[in-house]
Motif scaffolding. Structure first.
Motif, PDB file in Angstrom:
ATOM      1  N   TYR A 101      -5.619   4.349  -4.059  1.00  0.00           N
ATOM      2  CA  TYR A 101      -5.215   5.094  -2.557  1.00  0.00           C
ATOM      3  C   TYR A 101      -4.137   6.820  -2.911  1.00  0.00           C
ATOM      4  N   ASN A 102      -5.377   7.502  -2.274  1.00  0.00           N
ATOM      5  CA  ASN A 102      -4.790   8.594  -2.069  1.00  0.00           C
ATOM      6  C   ASN A 102      -3.812   9.452  -1.613  1.00  0.00           C
ATOM      7  N   THR A 103      -2.946   9.976  -1.761  1.00  0.00           N
ATOM      8  CA  THR A 103      -2.702  11.438  -1.047  1.00  0.00           C
ATOM      9  C   THR A 103      -3.165  13.064  -0.954  1.00  0.00           C
ATOM     10  N   ASP A 104      -2.665  13.166  -0.077  1.00  0.00           N
ATOM     11  CA  ASP A 104      -3.721  14.727   0.583  1.00  0.00           C
ATOM     12  C   ASP A 104      -2.603  15.894   0.258  1.00  0.00           C
ATOM     13  N   LYS A 105      -2.851  16.610  -0.080  1.00  0.00           N
ATOM     14  CA  LYS A 105      -1.856  18.157  -0.404  1.00  0.00           C
ATOM     15  C   LYS A 105      -2.920  19.133  -0.694  1.00  0.00           C
ATOM     16  N   THR A 106      -2.014  20.813  -0.423  1.00  0.00           N
ATOM     17  CA  THR A 106      -2.505  21.772  -0.479  1.00  0.00           C
ATOM     18  C   THR A 106      -1.165  22.274  -0.669  1.00  0.00           C
ATOM     19  N   MET A 107      -1.883  23.354  -2.150  1.00  0.00           N
ATOM     20  CA  MET A 107      -0.062  24.332  -2.289  1.00  0.00           C
ATOM     21  C   MET A 107      -1.028  26.222  -2.514  1.00  0.00           C
ATOM     22  N   THR A 108      -0.273  27.324  -2.376  1.00  0.00           N
ATOM     23  CA  THR A 108      -0.718  28.205  -2.599  1.00  0.00           C
ATOM     24  C   THR A 108       0.514  28.565  -3.065  1.00  0.00           C
ATOM     25  N   TYR A 109      -0.543  29.991  -3.868  1.00  0.00           N
ATOM     26  CA  TYR A 109       0.243  30.568  -5.659  1.00  0.00           C
ATOM     27  C   TYR A 109      -0.019  32.591  -5.051  1.00  0.00           C
ATOM     28  N   MET A 110       0.807  32.914  -5.516  1.00  0.00           N
ATOM     29  CA  MET A 110       0.867  34.005  -5.130  1.00  0.00           C
ATOM     30  C   MET A 110       0.824  34.398  -6.773  1.00  0.00           C
ATOM     31  N   PHE A 111      -0.305  34.546  -7.843  1.00  0.00           N
ATOM     32  CA  PHE A 111      -0.594  35.469  -8.685  1.00  0.00           C
ATOM     33  C   PHE A 111      -0.633  36.498  -8.714  1.00  0.00           C
ATOM     34  N   GLY A 112       1.009  36.880 -10.097  1.00  0.00           N
ATOM     35  CA  GLY A 112       0.931  38.860 -10.435  1.00  0.00           C
ATOM     36  C   GLY A 112       1.252  39.425  -9.575  1.00  0.00           C
ATOM     37  N   ARG A 113       1.533  39.201  -8.469  1.00  0.00           N
ATOM     38  CA  ARG A 113       2.754  40.259  -7.407  1.00  0.00           C
ATOM     39  C   ARG A 113       2.189  39.538  -6.061  1.00  0.00           C
ATOM     40  N   PRO A 114       3.507  40.107  -5.710  1.00  0.00           N
ATOM     41  CA  PRO A 114       3.719  39.325  -3.966  1.00  0.00           C
ATOM     42  C   PRO A 114       2.512  40.209  -3.216  1.00  0.00           C
ATOM     43  N   LEU A 115       1.810  38.931  -2.039  1.00  0.00           N
ATOM     44  CA  LEU A 115       1.082  39.377  -1.357  1.00  0.00           C
ATOM     45  C   LEU A 115       2.044  40.159  -0.449  1.00  0.00           C
ATOM     46  N   PRO A 116       0.936  40.424   0.854  1.00  0.00           N
ATOM     47  CA  PRO A 116       1.610  42.097   1.941  1.00  0.00           C
ATOM     48  C   PRO A 116       2.483  40.817   2.890  1.00  0.00           C
ATOM     49  N   SER A 117       3.576  41.755   4.212  1.00  0.00           N
ATOM     50  CA  SER A 117       3.599  40.344   3.930  1.00  0.00           C
ATOM     51  C   SER A 117       3.078  40.313   5.922  1.00  0.00           C
ATOM     52  N   GLU A 118       2.445  40.497   6.344  1.00  0.00           N
ATOM     53  CA  GLU A 118       2.047  39.884   7.281  1.00  0.00           C
ATOM     54  C   GLU A 118       0.923  38.551   6.730  1.00  0.00           C
ATOM     55  N   VAL A 119       0.483  38.744   5.652  1.00  0.00           N
ATOM     56  CA  VAL A 119       0.189  37.138   5.200  1.00  0.00           C
ATOM     57  C   VAL A 119       1.076  35.585   5.043  1.00  0.00           C
ATOM     58  N   GLU A 145       1.044  -1.026  -0.135  1.00  0.00           N
ATOM     59  CA  GLU A 145      -1.099  -0.317   0.066  1.00  0.00           C
ATOM     60  C   GLU A 145       0.947   1.253   0.129  1.00  0.00           C
ATOM     61  N   LEU A 146       2.176   0.878   0.698  1.00  0.00           N
ATOM     62  CA  LEU A 146       2.662   2.822   1.107  1.00  0.00           C
ATOM     63  C   LEU A 146       3.322   2.443  -0.670  1.00  0.00           C
ATOM     64  N   GLU A 147       3.813   2.057  -1.340  1.00  0.00           N
ATOM     65  CA  GLU A 147       3.793   1.713  -2.417  1.00  0.00           C
ATOM     66  C   GLU A 147       3.412   2.467  -3.282  1.00  0.00           C
ATOM     67  N   LEU A 148       2.436   2.148  -3.340  1.00  0.00           N
ATOM     68  CA  LEU A 148       1.034   2.521  -4.025  1.00  0.00           C
ATOM     69  C   LEU A 148       1.054   4.339  -3.821  1.00  0.00           C
ATOM     70  N   MET A 149       0.637   4.603  -2.890  1.00  0.00           N
ATOM     71  CA  MET A 149       0.731   5.608  -1.888  1.00  0.00           C
ATOM     72  C   MET A 149       2.223   6.958  -2.608  1.00  0.00           C
ATOM     73  N   ARG A 150       2.945   6.154  -2.770  1.00  0.00           N
ATOM     74  CA  ARG A 150       4.002   7.159  -2.677  1.00  0.00           C
ATOM     75  C   ARG A 150       4.032   7.568  -4.096  1.00  0.00           C
ATOM     76  N   GLN A 151       3.616   6.031  -4.635  1.00  0.00           N
ATOM     77  CA  GLN A 151       3.349   6.412  -6.070  1.00  0.00           C
ATOM     78  C   GLN A 151       2.481   7.549  -6.818  1.00  0.00           C
ATOM     79  N   ALA A 152       1.719   7.999  -5.751  1.00  0.00           N
ATOM     80  CA  ALA A 152       0.437   8.967  -5.500  1.00  0.00           C
ATOM     81  C   ALA A 152       1.002  10.118  -5.001  1.00  0.00           C
TER      82      ALA A 152
END
Lengths: 397, 397
Positions: B256-274, B141-148
Motif C-alpha cells: 500500500y502506497n502513500t503519495d507525497k510531494t515536498m519542496t525545499y529551498m537550498f542555500g538561500r531563499p527563493l524570490p517572494s513571488e515564487v 488497509e488503512l492501517e497499512l497506509m497510515r504506516q506508509a
C-alpha cells in the motif's frame, strides 16, 4: 541532452524491420508500435504515442505526450503531435483491414480504443519480427553493452566482497548495491519483456533464500520483502557466517543491459560437494559459450549441454524442485529477456552481433543456488564474455 | 513468511466484488483476473496464474508458478496448480460466450491464448468494477497506509533537509533517498496502473528539471538519466545554491502506497513571488482536502477549486506549458494512481475509507514546480492527512 541515438542507427533499424516484415508477412500494409522500448529502439525516444509504419510511405511518430521532449531528444525524421488517434487517422488513407501490432504488449482496451478511429478488424502479431530485428546488435549497441559489462564486472567481481557484513539484511545489502551500481555508471533500471514482470534490481539473496519459490520464469528464487512485494530483499534474512551469497542482477547503460550472476562464500568455505556442483556449472557455461558462433542452432546448443549431464546432476539443475526452467541462456539487449532463447524450438541459426546471457545454475537444499552467469557476444571464435571471467564462489573471509 | 492478508479480508473483498458485478453487469457469468496487483488484492499472493470467478460457484486461483509459494503465503480458500489453461477449463462446464477481463491489462496475445482453450468470443471490461471495489479501503488497509504515511512524513519532512549537499547530482540524491526510504520501512517499490509506466522512486529534481517535459501523465517533469531511461535523476544536474528541490515519491508498506510531494529551498531563499505561488498551492490543498467528505462529488470538488483561480494563476497550474493535466488529485492504494480521480466526469459520491492524494502544483519558468501533495483519508470531518502537515518549501541553509 546527450545520448541521442544517431540517425544512421535509426534508419538501419527501420530498414531491417521492413525487410524482416517482407519476409515474414508479405503483403503487410500497416504496423503500429506502442511499446515504450520498441518506440525507443526505432525512434530514440519513449513517449506516450505510437509509431505508424505503412509499407508504402515513411513512418511517422505520433506523440501525445511529450511532443516537446520527443523533438528535443530524438533524431527521428518525422515526429508529429497528436491529441487523439483521430489526428493520426486523418493523415492517412486506404487503410488495410489488418494491422500488425505488438500483441504481447498491447492491452485489449487500447486496441479497442484504436479501433474506434481506425477501421481495423484484425490484429496480427508483430512481436517476433521486432524481436528478430532487435536480436542482432549494431556496433553502436555493442559498444553500450560493453560499457555495461565493464561496470557489471567491476561491481560484482571487485566491489561486492567489500560490501558484505555479518548481520546485514538482504534488503539493506540490495539498496547499498543499487547505490553502488548507479555510482559506477548503471542507469538504475532492469527491464523485462515478460508480462507484468517487475524487477527493481534483481535477485540478491543470502543462502536458501535463492531457492525459495517465485513467480519469475528463471532458475533462481528469493524471499522478497512480503507477499505484496515479492522482490527486492528480505528484511528478516540476515547475513550469517557460512552463507552462500547469490547476486543475479542486470546492469544498464543507456538502455542496454548485461546480465550477470556471481556467488560468494561468506565467513567460511562451503562444503566441497557444493563447490564441485558450482564448478560443474562454470564448466557448462564455458562449453555453451564456446558454441556461440554464427550459424550455431540454439536448440542444438541446449540439447548438447543437456545430453551431457547425468540424472543426478540434472536434479535441481536450472531451478529447485518443480521450478526447473527449460533453457540455459537467453538473448539480452534493451530487455534482459530477449529473443532468441537457448532452448528447444529455437531453430534459427545464430548471427554475429547477437548477445546472450548463459546461466547454468543448480539448486542445493539448505545452501542456495550455485552457478554462474555472464553475457557473451556471438563471434566466429565463440562467445566473448563482456562481463568478466571470475569463476564466482568468491571467498569473503 | 509474515504479512498474510487475513481470510476475512479476502472474503469481504470477493463479496464486494460480486455485489459490484451484480449491479454493473447483471447476468455476468465468468470473470478472469490476470493482473498481479488484482490477484494480490483478491488472494493475498501474486503468482503467474489466473483467478477464475464464476457467478454460481466459489472462485479458484489457478497457479502456473509458483504453486508452492501461493500455498505458503496465501489464505485464499481454493488454490490449484495448472500447467496450462487446459487444466482450468477441464474443471468447469457450461462456460459463457462472454468473459469479463481486465481489458486495460490483458495483452491481445494472452487473450488469444486463453481463447484456444476457453470458448469465449467476447471480452468485456472488468476494470471499472475492480477499481470501484478497491477504491474503498478497509480498516486493515488503512492501517497499512497510515504506516506508509508515517515513514513518508519522517523522510520527506525530517530527513531530506540533512541529505542535501551542494554539488551532488540528482542521481546520487535519488539513490541515497531510496536507501533511506527502505531503511525507514519503505518496501522499495512504487506501482502505477497506467500502461507501461515505470517508476523506480518517483520525481527527484533540482530546479528547472522538475518542469522538463516527460511522458508521465502528472503535473511534474524531470530530466531523467537519458532518452533511454527518462526517470531516476540526472547525473549532470548538480545541486546549486539557490535551487528549489522537488521530491514527489511514493512510499509503500506491504503493497500500500502513500503519495507525497515536498519542496525545499537550498542555500538561500527563493524570490517572494515564487513563495507566494507556492503558498497559494498549499492553500488550495487545504481547501480541496476539507471537501473530502462522504457524499462529495469529485467533479464538484475539481470545479469549485478551478473556478476560484484567476487566469494568471492558472497559467502553468498542474503542469508547465502545454503539459497541464486535468485533475487535482487521485485515488491511492495498491497503485499510486487509483480510481476515482478528482476531475471532470467523476460523478460517484465519495465514500468513507476512500484515500486521495491532493497535489496542486504550478510550474515557474527557470525555477521549477512549486506546490505540495499529501495523502488524505475521506472522513465526515473532511480529509485527514496521513503524510504530515508541513507546508513544504522547507529552508535548507
Amino acid at each position: 541532452m546527450n545520448n541521442k541515438v544517431p540517425v544512421a542507427e535509426l534508419k538501419s533499424r527501420m530498414d531491417r524491420f521492413r525487410s524482416e516484415m517482407e519476409g515474414a508477412n508479405p503483403g503487410w500494409e500497416t504496423a503500429i508500435i506502442f511499446g515504450k522500448i520498441n518506440l525507443y529502439y526505432f525512434t530514440g525516444t519513449m513517449q506516450d504515442g505510437m509509431l505508424l509504419i505503412r509499407r508504402d510511405s515513411e513512418a511517422v511518430l505520433w506523440v501525445r505526450r511529450s511532443y516537446e521532449r520527443a523533438v528535443d531528444e530524438s533524431m527521428f525524421s518525422d515526429i508529429r503531435p497528436m491529441k487523439s488517434f483521430r489526428d493520426a487517422v486523418a493523415s492517412v488513407s486506404g487503410l488495410s483491414d489488418t494491422v500488425y501490432m505488438e500483441t504481447e504488449i498491447v492491452p485489449l482496451a487500447l486496441f479497442q480504443r484504436l479501433q474506434k478511429h481506425f477501421p481495423f478488424s484484425r490484429a496480427q502479431s508483430l512481436d517476433r519480427c521486432i524481436a528478430s530485428v532487435r536480436s542482432v546488435k549494431s556496433v553502436y549497441e555493442l559498444e553500450l553493452m560493453r560499457q555495461a559489462g565493464k561496470i557489471h564486472r567491476r561491481v560484482l567481481e571487485d566491489l561486492v566482497p567489500g560490501m558484505l557484513e555479518e548481520g546485514m539484511s538482504e534488503a539493506s545489502f540490495a539498496t547499498r548495491l543499487f547505490s553502488t551500481m548507479v555510482e559506477e555508471g548503471h542507469y538504475g533500471i532492469a527491464r523485462f519483456s515478460m508480462f507484468e514482470t517487475e524487477v527493481v534490481l534483481g535477485s540478491v539473496c543470502f543462502g536458501e533464500s535463492s531457492i525459495y519459490p517465485t513467480a519469475f520464469d528463471g532458475p533462481g528464487g528469493n524471499y522478497g520483502m512480503s507477499p505484496a512485494v515479492p522482490l527486492l530483499g528480505s528484511r528478516e534474512r540476515k547475513l550469517r557466517k557460512g552463507d552462500m551469497v547469490f547476486v543475479d542482477i542486470g546492469c544498464c547503460v543507456d538502455g542496454y543491459n548485461t546480465d550477470k550472476t556471481m556467488t560468494y562464500m561468506f565467513g567460511r568455505p562451503l562444503p566441497s560437494e557444493v563447490i564441485s556442483a558450482h564448478n560443474k556449472c562454470v564448466e557448462i557455461q564455458h562449453r555453451a559459450a564456446a558454441m556461440l558462433k554464427p550459424g550455431a542452432i540454439p536448440e542444438h546448443i541446449y540439447g548438447s549441454i543437456m545430453e551431457s549431464l547425468d540424472n543426478e546432476f540434472l536434479e535441481n539443475f536450472m531451478g529447485f524442485g518443480s521450478r526447473r526452467v527449460k533453457f540455459i541462456g537467453h538473448g539480452v539487449g534493451l530487455h534482459i529477456d530477449e529473443f532468441p532463447v537457448i532452448a528447444e524450438g529455437f531453430l534459427q541459426p545464430l548471427k554475429e552481433g547477437m548477445v546472450f546471457a548463459i546461466e547454468p545454475k543448480k539448486g542445493i537444499k539448505d545452501v542456495g543456488m550455485v552457478g554462474i552467469e555472464n553475457t557473451f557476444i556471438v563471434t566466429p571464435d565463440g562467445g566473448e564474455s563482456i562481463t568478466g571471467d571470475s569463476r564466482g564462489m568468491i571467498p569473503v573471509y
